[in-house]
Write a protein that holds these residues in place. Structure first.
Motif, PDB file in Angstrom:
ATOM      1  N   VAL A  10      23.830   9.441 -10.323  1.00 49.33           N
ATOM      2  CA  VAL A  10      23.467  10.795 -10.747  1.00 49.33           C
ATOM      3  C   VAL A  10      22.295  11.299  -9.904  1.00 49.33           C
ATOM      4  O   VAL A  10      22.287  12.447  -9.458  1.00 49.33           O
ATOM      5  N   ILE A  11      21.320  10.436  -9.664  1.00 44.80           N
ATOM      6  CA  ILE A  11      20.193  10.835  -8.807  1.00 44.80           C
ATOM      7  C   ILE A  11      20.699  11.162  -7.410  1.00 44.80           C
ATOM      8  O   ILE A  11      20.343  12.200  -6.837  1.00 44.80           O
ATOM      9  N   ALA A  12      21.534  10.302  -6.861  1.00 42.93           N
ATOM     10  CA  ALA A  12      22.053  10.524  -5.508  1.00 42.93           C
ATOM     11  C   ALA A  12      22.840  11.826  -5.408  1.00 42.93           C
ATOM     12  O   ALA A  12      22.852  12.468  -4.354  1.00 42.93           O
ATOM     13  N   ALA A  13      23.483  12.233  -6.490  1.00 41.74           N
ATOM     14  CA  ALA A  13      24.255  13.479  -6.481  1.00 41.74           C
ATOM     15  C   ALA A  13      23.357  14.709  -6.373  1.00 41.74           C
ATOM     16  O   ALA A  13      23.821  15.778  -5.988  1.00 41.74           O
ATOM     17  N   HIS A  14      22.061  14.544  -6.666  1.00 46.06           N
ATOM     18  CA  HIS A  14      21.145  15.685  -6.694  1.00 46.06           C
ATOM     19  C   HIS A  14      20.068  15.647  -5.610  1.00 46.06           C
ATOM     20  O   HIS A  14      19.120  16.436  -5.651  1.00 46.06           O
ATOM     21  N   THR A  15      20.201  14.730  -4.629  1.00 45.63           N
ATOM     22  CA  THR A  15      19.217  14.673  -3.544  1.00 45.63           C
ATOM     23  C   THR A  15      19.880  14.103  -2.300  1.00 45.63           C
ATOM     24  O   THR A  15      20.874  13.383  -2.396  1.00 45.63           O
ATOM     25  N   GLY A  48       0.795  -1.218   0.000  1.00 44.02           N
ATOM     26  CA  GLY A  48       0.000   0.000   0.000  1.00 44.02           C
ATOM     27  C   GLY A  48       0.832   1.275   0.000  1.00 44.02           C
ATOM     28  O   GLY A  48       0.390   2.305   0.516  1.00 44.02           O
ATOM     29  N   ILE A  49       2.010   1.210  -0.578  1.00 41.53           N
ATOM     30  CA  ILE A  49       2.907   2.368  -0.615  1.00 41.53           C
ATOM     31  C   ILE A  49       2.719   3.105  -1.937  1.00 41.53           C
ATOM     32  O   ILE A  49       2.828   2.501  -3.010  1.00 41.53           O
ATOM     33  N   PRO A  50       2.451   4.404  -1.888  1.00 42.98           N
ATOM     34  CA  PRO A  50       2.314   5.159  -3.135  1.00 42.98           C
ATOM     35  C   PRO A  50       3.660   5.280  -3.851  1.00 42.98           C
ATOM     36  O   PRO A  50       4.709   5.332  -3.214  1.00 42.98           O
ATOM     37  N   TYR A  51       3.605   5.310  -5.171  1.00 45.57           N
ATOM     38  CA  TYR A  51       4.825   5.367  -5.967  1.00 45.57           C
ATOM     39  C   TYR A  51       4.544   6.066  -7.301  1.00 45.57           C
ATOM     40  O   TYR A  51       3.389   6.221  -7.703  1.00 45.57           O
ATOM     41  N   GLU A  52       5.608   6.474  -7.934  1.00 42.54           N
ATOM     42  CA  GLU A  52       5.573   6.968  -9.318  1.00 42.54           C
ATOM     43  C   GLU A  52       6.695   6.280 -10.065  1.00 42.54           C
ATOM     44  O   GLU A  52       7.754   6.018  -9.488  1.00 42.54           O
ATOM     45  N   VAL A  53       6.477   5.991 -11.335  1.00 47.90           N
ATOM     46  CA  VAL A  53       7.494   5.348 -12.167  1.00 47.90           C
ATOM     47  C   VAL A  53       7.797   6.254 -13.356  1.00 47.90           C
ATOM     48  O   VAL A  53       6.872   6.787 -13.989  1.00 47.90           O
ATOM     49  N   HIS A  54       9.098   6.425 -13.640  1.00 48.93           N
ATOM     50  CA  HIS A  54       9.533   7.271 -14.753  1.00 48.93           C
ATOM     51  C   HIS A  54      10.664   6.595 -15.523  1.00 48.93           C
ATOM     52  O   HIS A  54      11.380   5.756 -14.975  1.00 48.93           O
ATOM     53  N   VAL A  55      10.829   6.978 -16.769  1.00 49.26           N
ATOM     54  CA  VAL A  55      11.982   6.588 -17.574  1.00 49.26           C
ATOM     55  C   VAL A  55      12.788   7.849 -17.819  1.00 49.26           C
ATOM     56  O   VAL A  55      12.329   8.774 -18.499  1.00 49.26           O
ATOM     57  N   TYR A  56      13.961   7.911 -17.209  1.00 52.39           N
ATOM     58  CA  TYR A  56      14.905   9.009 -17.429  1.00 52.39           C
ATOM     59  C   TYR A  56      16.291   8.395 -17.577  1.00 52.39           C
ATOM     60  O   TYR A  56      16.675   7.538 -16.782  1.00 52.39           O
ATOM     61  N   SER A  57      17.012   8.848 -18.533  1.00 54.86           N
ATOM     62  CA  SER A  57      18.356   8.340 -18.758  1.00 54.86           C
ATOM     63  C   SER A  57      19.388   9.322 -18.221  1.00 54.86           C
ATOM     64  O   SER A  57      19.310  10.524 -18.506  1.00 54.86           O
ATOM     65  N   ALA A  58      20.358   8.808 -17.479  1.00 58.96           N
ATOM     66  CA  ALA A  58      21.432   9.658 -16.948  1.00 58.96           C
ATOM     67  C   ALA A  58      22.214  10.313 -18.087  1.00 58.96           C
ATOM     68  O   ALA A  58      22.735  11.414 -17.927  1.00 58.96           O
ATOM     69  N   HIS A  59      22.244   9.660 -19.238  1.00 62.10           N
ATOM     70  CA  HIS A  59      23.042  10.156 -20.349  1.00 62.10           C
ATOM     71  C   HIS A  59      22.221  10.890 -21.406  1.00 62.10           C
ATOM     72  O   HIS A  59      22.691  11.851 -22.011  1.00 62.10           O
ATOM     73  N   ARG A  60      21.000  10.468 -21.644  1.00 60.83           N
ATOM     74  CA  ARG A  60      20.181  11.067 -22.707  1.00 60.83           C
ATOM     75  C   ARG A  60      19.215  12.130 -22.205  1.00 60.83           C
ATOM     76  O   ARG A  60      18.784  12.984 -22.974  1.00 60.83           O
ATOM     77  N   THR A  61      18.860  12.091 -20.913  1.00 59.28           N
ATOM     78  CA  THR A  61      17.976  13.116 -20.338  1.00 59.28           C
ATOM     79  C   THR A  61      18.532  13.607 -19.006  1.00 59.28           C
ATOM     80  O   THR A  61      17.847  13.560 -17.976  1.00 59.28           O
ATOM     81  N   PRO A  62      19.756  14.097 -18.989  1.00 58.64           N
ATOM     82  CA  PRO A  62      20.358  14.482 -17.704  1.00 58.64           C
ATOM     83  C   PRO A  62      19.635  15.620 -16.997  1.00 58.64           C
ATOM     84  O   PRO A  62      19.591  15.634 -15.761  1.00 58.64           O
ATOM     85  N   GLU A  63      19.050  16.545 -17.745  1.00 63.36           N
ATOM     86  CA  GLU A  63      18.327  17.659 -17.100  1.00 63.36           C
ATOM     87  C   GLU A  63      17.093  17.150 -16.375  1.00 63.36           C
ATOM     88  O   GLU A  63      16.776  17.592 -15.268  1.00 63.36           O
ATOM     89  N   GLU A  64      16.378  16.197 -16.993  1.00 68.02           N
ATOM     90  CA  GLU A  64      15.181  15.645 -16.367  1.00 68.02           C
ATOM     91  C   GLU A  64      15.538  14.837 -15.119  1.00 68.02           C
ATOM     92  O   GLU A  64      14.824  14.897 -14.115  1.00 68.02           O
ATOM     93  N   VAL A  65      16.643  14.109 -15.186  1.00 68.59           N
ATOM     94  CA  VAL A  65      17.103  13.366 -14.006  1.00 68.59           C
ATOM     95  C   VAL A  65      17.414  14.335 -12.877  1.00 68.59           C
ATOM     96  O   VAL A  65      16.979  14.144 -11.737  1.00 68.59           O
TER      97      VAL A  65
END
Length: 169
Positions: free
Chosen positions: A73-78, A28-45
């Motif tokens: 890359v995610i860990a570097a920004h949060t 029962g844990i809320p979640y969101e799923v996304h496709v972001y590439s560290a190399h092709r969509t770095p701004e979105e990541v």
């Protein structure tokens, strides 16, 4: 309850990620799923990770294969906990992704589960959230109790099955 963010580097990782989604749903844990590439969509990541805490996330799961830079890359920004799922691929069967995910530089940690270990990633995310959520903690305890009971039932069945072949001392 805080949400779990799940980010995969490619939609080809979705069969692996599905196991995490199923586990989160079961709890029962809320979640969101996304496709972001560290190399092709770095701004979105960067945007996703930088705004994750403000957007109600408590943990982020990142699934990627090959170079597997996504979790780092995610860990570097949060400052939220990041759990990496190294995904297998046709090249090196996921060992490359495992090493890329687990070998983070000091100061930017990423918790790493087994190759394709999405269910454990979801359970680890749940444990992180359960630190401040007693109801979720009780669900996790109940899951472990059920798993214990299932193993003990199998033990009894196996013991019974092989009992006739025991040699008396």
């Amino acid at each position: 309850m805080k949400k779990v963010g799940i980010v995969m580097g490619s939609d080809s990782d979705s069969p692996t990620v599905q196991k995490a989604v199923e586990q989160l749903k079961e709890l029962g844990i809320p979640y969101e799923v996304h496709v972001y590439s560290a190399h092709r969509t770095p701004e979105e990541v960067r945007d996703f990770a930088s705004n994750a805490q403000a957007n109600g996330f408590g943990v982020i799961i990142a699934a990627a294969g090959m170079s597997a830079a996504l979790a780092g890359v995610i860990a570097a920004h949060t400052v939220l906990p990041v759990i990496g799922i190294p995904c297998s691929s046709n090249v090196l069967d996921g060992i490359d992704a495992l090493l890329s995910t687990v070998q983070m530089p000091s100061g930017i940690p990423v918790a790493t589960v087994a190759i394709n270990g999405a269910k454990n990633a979801a359970l680890l995310a749940a444990q992180v959230l359960a630190v401040s959520d007693p109801d979720l903690s009780h669900k996790l305890v109940a899951m472990r109790d059920a798993a214990r009971s299932a193993v003990l039932e199998k033990d009894a069945a196996i013991s019974e099955r092989f009992a006739a072949s025991r040699i008396s001392a």
